[in-house]
Structure formats: C-alpha cells, structure tokens
Design a protein around this motif. Structure first.
Motif, PDB file in Angstrom:
ATOM      1  N   HIS A 110       6.530 -21.815 -23.949  1.00 27.82           N
ATOM      2  CA  HIS A 110       7.139 -20.647 -23.303  1.00 27.82           C
ATOM      3  C   HIS A 110       7.303 -19.463 -24.274  1.00 27.82           C
ATOM      4  CE1 HIS A 110       9.744 -18.591 -20.403  1.00 27.82           C
ATOM      5  NE2 HIS A 110      10.510 -18.283 -21.417  1.00 27.82           N
ATOM      6  N   HIS A 114       5.898 -15.480 -24.305  1.00 28.92           N
ATOM      7  CA  HIS A 114       6.539 -14.168 -24.506  1.00 28.92           C
ATOM      8  C   HIS A 114       5.754 -13.329 -25.522  1.00 28.92           C
ATOM      9  CE1 HIS A 114      10.056 -14.170 -21.962  1.00 28.92           C
ATOM     10  NE2 HIS A 114      10.449 -15.344 -22.385  1.00 28.92           N
ATOM     11  N   SER A 135      15.903 -13.835 -25.727  1.00 27.00           N
ATOM     12  CA  SER A 135      16.022 -14.227 -24.319  1.00 27.00           C
ATOM     13  C   SER A 135      17.335 -14.969 -24.120  1.00 27.00           C
ATOM     14  CB  SER A 135      14.837 -15.108 -23.935  1.00 27.00           C
ATOM     15  OG  SER A 135      14.972 -16.368 -24.546  1.00 27.00           O
ATOM     16  N   ASP A 301      10.974 -13.479 -17.808  1.00 27.12           N
ATOM     17  CA  ASP A 301      10.048 -14.582 -17.555  1.00 27.12           C
ATOM     18  C   ASP A 301       9.034 -14.248 -16.457  1.00 27.12           C
ATOM     19  OD1 ASP A 301      11.297 -15.965 -19.500  1.00 27.12           O
ATOM     20  OD2 ASP A 301      12.381 -17.333 -18.182  1.00 27.12           O
TER      21      ASP A 301
END
Ligand code: KG4
Ligand code: ZN
Length: 352
Positions: A110, A114, A135, A301
């Motif tokens: 993940h 980003h 985040s 996201d």
C-alpha cells in the motif's frame, strides 16, 4: 494492455483501470457514513462493506474505462499493510477475477502505492525524489531512487500524523473522518494562539513523533475547561494543525538540507491538507527543489496508485498466487527498499 487494480486496505473500496501510466477509470466508494456513527473505522464493518461493494465497483470502473472484463490483461491488488479482513476481500476478489481467466496477478504494498501515485499521467515524476508520506496509518520520509520501491529515511516512532489529526478532531467534537473537518475549522482560527510542541525537531535524524502533540492538546483542553475549549475550538484546531505541518516540514527541510534530493512529492491522506501543501511549496521554493503535487484524489487511498505500483512490480502467474496471503503490518526495514513484495515466488513476469 488494460490493468485492473483493486484497493481495500482500510475504509475505502477502490477500483481502477489503467493503460500504462494513463488512468482510464479510478473509482472510490467511501464508507465514511458507515463508520461515522462509531467515531472511527470498525474493521469488521469495513470488511463487510468491501464484500458488498468491491464487485459492483470493479464493474463500474470497467464500464467507465470502456474495457470489458475479458480484455483485462493483468490484475493488481493491495496485499498489505492494512486491516486484515478488509485486505482479504480485495485480495480474494482479485484472485478470483485473475484465476478464472488465468491472468497474472501483482500484489502491491500500500505504501509503495502512495509513492507510485507520482508515476501516473499527466506529468509523471521520474525518480529520484523524496516523498513525504503521511496517512492515517503511516508517516515516513521515503527515498525514491527508482520505480520499484523506496527506502525509509525516517518514520514516526508512535502515532501517524493522520491518526493524531483524527484524534484531535474527535477531541474537538468534529467526528470522523477528522482531517478535512479539522482543516475547515482551523481555517477560522489563529495558528499562533497556542504553542504546541514541535516534537523531534531538536533531536537529530528524520524520525517523527505525534503522540506528545495529541497529549498536549488533551492537557490544554483540560486547562481551558469545556466552555473555553468550545469557544476556542478554531484556535485550538489551527494551532494543532500548525504543529503537525511544522513537524512534517521541519523534517522534510532537514532531509533536503542533506543535498541529495532535487525533487519532492507528497502522498497519503494528510497530503490533501491545504496548509501542508502550501508550507511544503514554500520550503521547496526556498531550497530550490521541484515539488510535484498530485491531485487530492490521488493522495488519499485509491486504486490507480496501486495499479501504478504494479506496473513496476513482478507478477505471479496462475496458479502461483492462489495461496498468497495478505499482510496486516508492513515489514519494517530501516535500510532496505520496500516494494510490491510478493513473497517467495517472484519475478515470473516482466512489468506491464
Ligand atoms: O491515505 P489515507 O486516505 O488512508 C490511509 O492509508 O490511512 O489517509 C487518511 C488520513 C486520515 O487520518 C485523514 O484524517 C487524513 O488522512 N486526512 C487529512 C485531510 N484529508 C485526509 N488530514 C489533514 N487534512 C486533510 N485535509
Ligand atoms: Zn493510504
């Protein structure tokens, strides 16, 4: 070569279709309302919503892209870090779509997603660059030297910046999600009204800490009492936000001062924050480095960023991925790169 990407690591169900670095569709179904009543994300509720939303959202993304499911060449999915139940829904959906068509599957980290939001059109940013990722779950300075991964130059020792912002928002009665609401409230306040600590700025190094700041807000609010806290909510929000932005930019400035980086990018939900974007803009101008700001929809996201990372990660051929599992926490590697790690069987297929 159309690539289908799915992201379900937290509370947003996301599906995207890419053609190389070009986004053909990038859809997000936010579950905000489902979690707002609880004041934060409830993992089981998130997983159940993903279960209902992922398949229709994939269909909607394909339709918007004008791509039939049978024309998809490769499937990408977030494998971690995130909420395990939420991740499993996306991973299982991706596996099923890929396996039924004998397509290759790319599992993506993940955080690398980003970073990879910056590789998308228009105006993709070429490495090397320094990426500040902030985040709800992570805060780190990523040294991006190629398209395949990133090195962690510094990271939070406790809370993530977004986590601190969400907790502050809750304390100020703003509900969930806190970031955008805190920014709106702060816009009407004085950032210099309260002197919140800029943690970790005296210590050497590039690590962050946000839990002391959160505690400082709790104590300040106790000192003020309920009525005064209520009356000065905007000042508290503005001063708190200034301390978050101050710490992030101080560490970014310190990293830039080392002279290696000529370009900066921002990623993660906190990168949607206007005052942070402005402050980083001023810092980059001062330091004479280029700043790349992706649109806000690519900071929070989304699945396009997962597809973008997948273009540079190895793919697993059918049926190797059927036993591949999601991972809830990131593998902490202080020095090495973090990339779309797909476990022991890797590099079966070149990047798309
Ligand atoms: O990257 P993201 O969408 O999800 C995670 O991977 O965590 O980031 C969500 C975080 C939340 O903590 C949210 O409050 C914060 O980003 N956020 C903001 C803003 N928009 C979202 N924080 C400050 N200002 C904003 N405008
Ligand atoms: Zn994220």
């Amino acid at each position: 070569m159309p690539l289908l990407a799915i992201e379900t690591s937290c509370d947003d169900t996301c599906a995207a279709v890419l053609d190389g670095p070009r986004i053909l569709a990038n859809l997000i179904s936010s579950q905000t309302d489902a979690h707002a009543v609880f004041g934060g994300v409830v993992p089981e509720v998130a997983a159940r919503h993903h279960l209902e939303l992922t398949t229709p959202l994939v269909g909607a993304a394909l339709e918007e892209a004008g791509v039939a499911l049978d024309d998809v060449d490769i499937v990408a999915v977030t494998a971690g870090p995130g909420l395990i139940g939420a991740l499993l829904v996306g991973l299982s959906t991706a596996k099923a779509i890929a396996a039924a068509r004998r397509l290759p599957l790319v599992s993506v980290d993940h955080l690398q997603g980003h970073v990879a939001a910056n590789f998308l059109e228009p105006e993709p940013l070429e490495p090397p660059f320094l990426c500040l990722l902030a985040s709800g779950g992570h805060t780190l300075l990523a040294g991006v030297r190629d398209h395949f991964g990133h090195g962690v130059l510094g990271q939070t020792l406790d809370d993530a910046a977004g986590e601190a912002v969400d907790k502050a928002a809750r304390l100020l009665g703003l509900g969930y999600p806190g970031g955008p609401a805190l920014e709106r409230l702060a816009a009407g306040g004085d950032p210099a009204a309260f002197d919140f600590p800029l943690a970790m700025t005296r210590e050497p190094g590039l690590d962050f800490s946000f839990s002391g700041l959160k505690t400082a807000l709790v104590y300040r609010s106790r000192e003020l009492g309920p009525a005064e806290t209520e009356a000065r909510r905007a000042d508290l929000a503005a001063s708190f936000q200034a301390a978050v932005v101050g710490q992030l930019t101080a560490k970014l400035g310190r990293a830039l001062g080392e002279g290696e980086w000529q370009a900066v990018a921002l990623g993660g939900g906190v990168a949607a924050n206007g005052p942070l974007r402005e402050a980083v803009g001023e810092l980059c101008e001062e330091m004479g480095v280029r700043l790349k700001l992706v649109p806000i929809a690519l900071c929070t996201d989304n699945a396009a960023m997962i597809g973008s990372a997948a273009r540079f990660a190895p793919a697993l051929e059918y049926p190797d991925y059927l036993a591949y599992d999601a991972f809830p926490t990131g593998k902490k590697r202080a020095d090495g790169p973090i990339s779309g790690d797909i476990g022991p069987k890797s590099a079966h297929r070149p990047a798309v």
